[in-house]
Design a protein around this motif. Structure first.
Motif: not given
Length: 253
Positions: A40-61, A63-67
């Protein structure tokens, strides 16, 4: 290689940059992404914006989240095919779809009141006691598919087959276990429908909440038309193709 400057919503711009870093090899398979705060600091956005970007890329296969660990660049995996065909009993769990070659974990709980929808599928009163068995199917030690099975305790309670994955008939399947009770399973119905992963499912499977999946509602019936088991099989669309093999009657010569 210059990183893209995507127009549109901020999360799409962040996703485009991360995608570019993966495509050009800057972030290879297994790479752990910086924290959401750092991105978020690198891109000048909030963490929720980063989360949405990550979720999009996870749905595309990509990225993957590890608990408890973070978000990683996903190692490419080949799509599997779930063959929905009749198969003989094996040492796999009875609920395992044909064509599945991984391992599994199962957890059964007795005396669970049947929810309204499950009771309707089993033809019993809501709240009647059932054995609920939750399955996680694993490939390379990672969950790739989920299932939940329900069996009325009015049928199996107090018998050797009360637990689908316990006792002498563990993992032999519904038909074999019911045969031990003198019950013949005559038919199985399956109703596939599109669904989206909820947060719990997404967390277990390393996918984005809202990602596409197929839910197969499967029910076994005996010769009297009584439902003896029903299950929900949750199949991520990004991982599996589902193939039905339907035998047709042959014409007399």
């Amino acid at each position: 290689m210059a990183e893209p400057d995507s127009a549109g919503a901020p999360y799409l711009r962040v996703a485009a940059v991360i995608r570019s870093r993966i495509d050009d090899g800057a972030w290879s398979a297994g790479h752990r992404l910086p924290s959401r705060g750092e991105l978020g600091a690198e891109f000048g956005v909030g963490e929720n914006v980063v989360r949405r970007a990550q979720e999009l890329l996870i749905s595309e296969g990509l990225l993957e989240g590890r608990a408890g660990s973070g978000t990683y660049v996903r190692t490419p995996v080949a799509r599997g095919t779930l063959h929905r065909i009749q198969r003989p009993a094996t040492n796999r769990p009875g609920i395992a779809p044909a064509g599945f070659t991984g391992t599994w974990e199962a957890d059964s709980t007795a005396k669970v009141p049947a929810p309204v929808e499950i009771a309707d599928r089993l033809g019993i009163a809501p709240g009647e006691r059932c054995v609920r068995t939750v399955y996680e199917f694993l490939a390379d030690r990672q969950p790739v598919m989920l299932a939940t099975s329900w069996e009325p305790m009015a049928i199996t309670g107090g018998t050797l087959v009360v637990l689908p994955e316990g006792g002498p008939f563990a993992g032999t399947g519904v038909a074999a276990r019911m045969a031990h009770l003198g019950i013949t399973v005559a038919r199985v119905t399956e109703r596939p429908r599109p669904v989206q992963a909820d947060r719990d499912q997404a967390h277990l499977l390393g996918m984005a909440a809202g990602a596409q999946a197929t839910l197969i509602e499967r029910t076994h019936f005996d010769t009297d038309g009584r439902a003896v088991e029903t299950a929900d099989i949750f199949v991520p669309a990004s991982r599996w193709d589902i193939e039905y093999d339907i035998a047709l009657p042959t014409r007399d010569a």
